[in-house]
Design an enzyme around this catalytic site. Structure first.
Site, mmCIF file in Angstrom:
data_model
loop_
_atom_site.group_PDB
_atom_site.id
_atom_site.type_symbol
_atom_site.label_atom_id
_atom_site.label_comp_id
_atom_site.label_asym_id
_atom_site.label_seq_id
_atom_site.Cartn_x
_atom_site.Cartn_y
_atom_site.Cartn_z
ATOM 1 N N LEU A 157 0.859 -1.179 0.000
ATOM 2 C CA LEU A 157 0.000 0.000 0.000
ATOM 3 C C LEU A 157 0.893 1.226 0.000
ATOM 4 C CD1 LEU A 157 -2.767 1.475 0.630
ATOM 5 C CD2 LEU A 157 -2.248 1.042 3.023
ATOM 6 N N HIS B 212 -7.552 7.667 -3.623
ATOM 7 C CA HIS B 212 -8.375 6.497 -3.287
ATOM 8 C C HIS B 212 -7.426 5.369 -2.904
ATOM 9 C CE1 HIS B 212 -12.436 4.385 -4.073
ATOM 10 N NE2 HIS B 212 -11.721 3.671 -3.213
ATOM 11 N N LEU B 213 -7.292 5.125 -1.603
ATOM 12 C CA LEU B 213 -6.330 4.131 -1.148
ATOM 13 C C LEU B 213 -6.644 2.768 -1.740
ATOM 14 C CD1 LEU B 213 -6.951 1.919 1.414
ATOM 15 C CD2 LEU B 213 -7.492 4.060 2.511
ATOM 16 N N HIS B 214 -5.584 2.031 -2.019
ATOM 17 C CA HIS B 214 -5.733 0.699 -2.591
ATOM 18 C C HIS B 214 -4.480 -0.117 -2.325
ATOM 19 C CE1 HIS B 214 -3.897 3.321 -5.591
ATOM 20 N NE2 HIS B 214 -3.271 2.253 -6.054
ATOM 21 N N PHE B 215 -4.698 -1.393 -2.129
ATOM 22 C CA PHE B 215 -3.610 -2.337 -1.919
ATOM 23 C C PHE B 215 -3.278 -3.005 -3.252
ATOM 24 C CE2 PHE B 215 -5.421 -1.986 2.269
ATOM 25 C CZ PHE B 215 -4.346 -2.131 3.130
#
Length: 164
Positions: free
Chosen positions: A106, A119-122
């Site tokens: 991340l 927009h947080l994303h792994f």
């Protein structure tokens, strides 16, 4: 000699790929999956997509449905749901692609390497021993051995089973 053929990446490699309007992690509609958008899974809290410009075959993006930039903005239910989806994603990738390992990561913020910082994303990236060869070093290009649509078709049934 064997041919390394990954034509779907050329627009990305040369910087000619069309810029995506809207948020990649908020595909239009309410469908639980969409091959057009490489959406493998969507429920009320999470989305899972295949990365259109992957580092390796099966490179997944796992994100909350809510448009959030930082982990600290997630509520407890979202945190648990995301962690569960990361675990499920690893299981599905191991079942179908048999990687020797997985990178799960991340990047929070543009400076930290987030290409889409708001927009947080792994990232869940399958890895195989010796999976990247001379072409990465010599030409800064990675090769992907399986067509992305084939990977989608392979993985989507398992992700859709999670909705049952």
């Amino acid at each position: 000699m064997k041919t390394l053929w990954t034509p779907w990446r050329m627009e990305h490699v040369t910087g000619q790929a069309a810029k995506y309007t809207g948020c990649l992690f908020e595909p239009p509609g309410q469908a639980h999956y969409s091959k057009e958008h490489l959406l493998l899974f969507r429920d009320e809290m999470r989305v899972v997509l295949l990365n259109r410009f992957p580092y390796a075959n099966g490179h997944l993006l796992v994100a909350p449905r809510r448009h959030l930039a930082d982990l600290t903005e997630l509520n407890t239910n979202e945190q648990m749901a995301l962690m569960d989806m990361l675990s499920q994603s690893c299981t599905i990738l191991r079942r179908h692609l048999q990687p020797h390992g997985l990178n799960v990561g991340l990047n929070l913020g543009k400076v930290a390497g987030a290409g889409i910082a708001d927009h947080l994303h792994f990232h869940v990236v399958p890895r195989w021993e010796d999976d990247h060869n001379f072409i990465t070093v010599c030409a800064d290009i990675r090769t992907i051995p399986q067509h992305i649509e084939t990977t989608f078709d392979l993985l989507v049934p398992d992700f859709q089973e999670l909705l049952a």
